[in-house]
Design an enzyme around this catalytic site. Structure first.
Site, PDB file in Angstrom:
ATOM      1  NE  ARG A   1      -3.007   2.609   3.146  1.00  0.00           N
ATOM      2  CZ  ARG A   1      -2.703   3.169   4.010  1.00  0.00           C
ATOM      3  NH1 ARG A   1      -1.644   3.110   4.870  1.00  0.00           N
ATOM      4  NH2 ARG A   1      -3.185   4.483   4.194  1.00  0.00           N
TER       5      ARG A   1
ATOM      6  CG  HIS B   1      -0.538   9.033   3.526  1.00  0.00           C
ATOM      7  ND1 HIS B   1      -0.743   7.641   3.904  1.00  0.00           N
ATOM      8  CD2 HIS B   1      -0.329   9.558   4.721  1.00  0.00           C
ATOM      9  CE1 HIS B   1      -0.316   7.530   5.215  1.00  0.00           C
ATOM     10  NE2 HIS B   1      -0.208   8.543   5.648  1.00  0.00           N
TER      11      HIS B   1
ATOM     12  CD  GLU C   1      -3.765   8.034  10.474  1.00  0.00           C
ATOM     13  OE1 GLU C   1      -3.360   8.881  10.442  1.00  0.00           O
ATOM     14  OE2 GLU C   1      -3.488   6.824  10.597  1.00  0.00           O
TER      15      GLU C   1
ATOM     16  CG  ASN D   1      -4.347   3.546   9.339  1.00  0.00           C
ATOM     17  OD1 ASN D   1      -4.452   2.503   8.304  1.00  0.00           O
ATOM     18  ND2 ASN D   1      -3.644   4.976   8.769  1.00  0.00           N
TER      19      ASN D   1
ATOM     20  CE1 TYR E   1      -0.849   3.907  13.247  1.00  0.00           C
ATOM     21  CE2 TYR E   1       1.153   2.911  13.675  1.00  0.00           C
ATOM     22  CZ  TYR E   1       0.395   3.439  12.558  1.00  0.00           C
ATOM     23  OH  TYR E   1       0.829   3.629  11.458  1.00  0.00           O
TER      24      TYR E   1
ATOM     25  CD  GLU F   1      -0.683   3.955   8.258  1.00  0.00           C
ATOM     26  OE1 GLU F   1      -0.333   4.676   9.521  1.00  0.00           O
ATOM     27  OE2 GLU F   1      -1.078   4.750   7.343  1.00  0.00           O
TER      28      GLU F   1
HETATM   29  C1  GBH Z   1      -0.258   7.223  10.851  1.00  0.00           C
HETATM   30  O1  GBH Z   1      -0.780   8.193  11.645  1.00  0.00           O
HETATM   31  C2  GBH Z   1       0.166   7.803   9.587  1.00  0.00           C
HETATM   32  O2  GBH Z   1      -0.871   7.313   8.563  1.00  0.00           O
HETATM   33  C3  GBH Z   1       1.372   7.661   9.119  1.00  0.00           C
HETATM   34  O3  GBH Z   1       1.785   8.427   7.948  1.00  0.00           O
HETATM   35  C4  GBH Z   1       2.327   7.781  10.270  1.00  0.00           C
HETATM   36  O4  GBH Z   1       3.871   7.699   9.814  1.00  0.00           O
HETATM   37  C5  GBH Z   1       2.020   6.748  11.095  1.00  0.00           C
HETATM   38  O5  GBH Z   1       0.828   6.732  11.723  1.00  0.00           O
HETATM   39  C6  GBH Z   1       3.055   6.725  12.593  1.00  0.00           C
HETATM   40  O6  GBH Z   1       2.678   7.927  13.174  1.00  0.00           O
HETATM   41  O7  GBH Z   1      -1.654  11.890  21.694  1.00  0.00           O
HETATM   42  O8  GBH Z   1      -1.609  14.268  20.988  1.00  0.00           O
HETATM   43  O9  GBH Z   1       0.489  12.888  20.926  1.00  0.00           O
HETATM   44  C7  GBH Z   1      -0.847   8.268  12.897  1.00  0.00           C
HETATM   45  C8  GBH Z   1      -1.800   9.008  13.554  1.00  0.00           C
HETATM   46  C9  GBH Z   1      -0.771  10.599  15.086  1.00  0.00           C
HETATM   47  C10 GBH Z   1      -2.861   9.586  15.792  1.00  0.00           C
HETATM   48  C11 GBH Z   1      -0.479  10.898  16.545  1.00  0.00           C
HETATM   49  C12 GBH Z   1      -2.535  10.013  17.112  1.00  0.00           C
HETATM   50  C13 GBH Z   1      -1.554  11.309  18.825  1.00  0.00           C
HETATM   51  C14 GBH Z   1      -1.330  12.535  19.042  1.00  0.00           C
HETATM   52  N1  GBH Z   1      -1.527   9.521  14.790  1.00  0.00           N
HETATM   53  N2  GBH Z   1      -1.698  11.102  17.161  1.00  0.00           N
HETATM   54  S1  GBH Z   1      -0.877  12.862  20.637  1.00  0.00           S
END
Ligand code: GBH
Length: 508
Positions: free
Chosen positions: A105, A150, A195, A337, A339, A406
């Site tokens: 992807r 993106h 996202e 996505n 995490y 993701e």
């Molecule tokens: C993804 O976004 C992206 O799609 C990708 O491009 C990126 O490299 C990858 O993740 C890794 O980061 O709690 O205030 O610190 C992740 C989106 C960004 C969502 C950080 C949660 C937390 C902000 N995330 N966010 S905070």
């Protein structure tokens, strides 16, 4: 294993050593996914390509922001060269092929294809570049999966206001049409947006991502309305004019953590639900629910707060019935996505409520100090949250087909990335339980990311790759971390049985 090898994010406590040992041992066994389950890896154009002004590429909002304000990126870097994948895409495909994945992807750089953002001129070099990648992937039996957007909006479109301006939906549809025409004969899975909440919250709501506009509670909601309309437009475009001859699928990728109530107190339970509805449901409810439209909880809440603030109308711009119908059902799959997990609890609204998304939401979040942390404050290794989220999606939207686009864990430069292996093993195990025990309709999974890359505001300080990249080497040398072998073995060992055989093998 020497203690020295365990680098910083995980403290070397007695328990953690056992956890890491366990991760190490379990790499050899693997788990068994249904035979037709798809594994892959993901990247995004700005984060890997570099070649920011080469062969006719136009300027985008990340080029502009990182050049004008290097101090807004943690290590004052930018994506001018990044992994140099613009030149090294063939090597990258070899590395991807080495993993044994089913798909790759990646995203298209809008400004590489349409230098001004508008579709009146298509840059032949951009066409050549993506054709090369697509054809090479197919030659290696790897399915190309394209994210159309993106985060790298062409600067000229930002100059017209960017996503908060509804006209951007038209330009986006023009661009998507070019992509379907050029690549749709060979690309059978399309993702409109990556996202939406990050695009709107971080870009226009003060989260610090390009174009770094601080207008939370207003512009972020306008941006959201445009994205939902743009997504639906492009879905209908594909559906009407391309699906029949190209026979592909089109969906959208939406991100969320899992929000676990901090206690059984109904107020905390409600706070967790509110978070899911306002951060994830904002996007999923209009597209995947039976009722369509924003979640009712969200609409009511923002309308009430707006009224208390003496606004003439809700700051959340509404959809009329026609628009609600236009957006509903516009996705062949739910790209997810995911995490990490947080604990959510009730917070009373302040007397005078500032205008912002976070005040509209107003939920307290924290993490359990017992959870394994990472180099990113927002990522902890909490695999059970993944299973709970998949079950919540199943219940809320009638078990839609889910594509995990993701999932991944950051390091700070080590090759022996045991923490990542532990994370991936745990999340894959929970995913398997969600599929086999809970009957969640998940059909594909992708690791973020192939290579260490330009991690947005964190620059090159945070590394998500299965392959390490040396960013001080002009050649950007790539080398495998331990997790390459892990993922490779995992995929290989997971393809032994079909899903019926497997169901009889697992017990609750
Ligand atoms: C993804 O976004 C992206 O799609 C990708 O491009 C990126 O490299 C990858 O993740 C890794 O980061 O709690 O205030 O610190 C992740 C989106 C960004 C969502 C950080 C949660 C937390 C902000 N995330 N966010 S905070």
């Amino acid at each position: 294993m020497k203690l020295k090898e365990l680098s910083s994010p995980i403290p070397c406590t007695f328990t953690n050593i056992w956890i890491i040992l366990f991760a190490f041992l379990s790499t050899s066994s693997g788990s068994h996914f249904p035979k037709n389950f798809k594994f892959g890896v993901s990247t995004a154009s700005y984060q890997i390509e570099g070649a920011w002004n080469v062969s006719g590429k136009g300027e985008n909002i990340w080029d502009r922001m990182t050049h004008e304000h290097p101090n807004w990126i943690e290590d004052r870097t930018n994506g001018d060269v990044a992994c140099d994948s613009y030149h090294q895409w063939k090597t990258d495909i070899e590395l991807i092929n080495n993993l044994g994945v089913d798909f790759y992807r990646f995203s298209l750089s809008w400004s590489r294809l349409l230098p001004t953002g508008f579709s009146n001129y298509v840059n032949p070099d951009g066409v050549r570049y993506y054709n090369g990648i697509i054809n090479e992937l197919l030659k290696n039996n790897i399915e190309p999966i394209i994210t159309i957007y993106h985060w790298d909006l062409p600067q000229p479109i930002q100059n017209e206001g960017g996503w908060p301006n509804i006209v951007t939906a038209e330009y986006f549809a023009d661009y998507a049409k070019v992509a379907f025409e050029l690549f749709g004969d060979r690309v059978k899975t399309w993702i409109t947006f990556n996202e939406p909440i990050e695009i709107c919250q971080n870009g226009y709501g003060g989260g610090g991502k390009a174009p770094r506009i601080f207008s939370s509670g207003v512009s972020d909601y306008l941006c959201g309305r445009t994205l939902l309309m743009a997504h639906a437009k492009v879905f209908h475009l594909y559906d009407r004019h391309y699906r029949h001859k190209q026979q592909g699928k089109i969906g959208v990728t939406i991100n969320t953590g899992w929000f676990e109530p901090k206690s059984n107190d109904p107020k905390d339970v409600a706070a967790a639900e509110l978070s899911l509805q306002m951060m994830f449901g904002w996007w999923t409810n209009p597209i995947f629910s039976k009722t369509g439209d924003y979640p009712l909880l969200m609409k009511d809440r923002i309308a009430n707060i707006s009224r208390a603030q003496h606004f003439k109308r809700s700051r959340l711009p509404n959809f009329n019935n026609e628009e609600i119908k236009f957006i509903q059902g516009t996705s062949d799959f739910l790209g997810l996505n995911h995490y990490s997990t947080v604990l959510a609890s009730y917070a009373p609204l302040p007397n005078v409520i500032p205008v912002s998304f976070s005040n509209d939401l107003n939920v307290k979040t924290e993490v359990d100090p017992k959870w394994i942390p990472s180099a990113a404050t927002w990522i902890h290794d909490v695999p059970w949250g993944f299973r709970k989220l998949l079950n919540w999606i199943k219940g809320e939207y009638n078990n839609p087909p889910v594509f995990v686009t993701e999932n991944g864990y950051p390091d700070v430069g080590q090759f022996n990335d045991m923490e990542r292996i532990h994370y991936l093993q745990g999340y894959l195990d929970e995913l398997l339980k969600a599929i086999l025990v809970d009957d969640c309709n998940v059909y594909a999974y992708s690791v973020w990311s192939v290579l260490d890359n330009m991690e947005w505001n964190r620059g090159y300080t945070l590394k998500f790759g299965l392959y390490h990249v040396n960013f001080t080497d002009p050649k950007r040398k790539r080398s495998p971390k331990s997790s390459v072998q892990f993922y490779k073995d995992f995929i290989k060992s997971s393809r032994k049985f079909d899903s019926i055989e497997m169901k009889s093998m697992v017990s609750n």
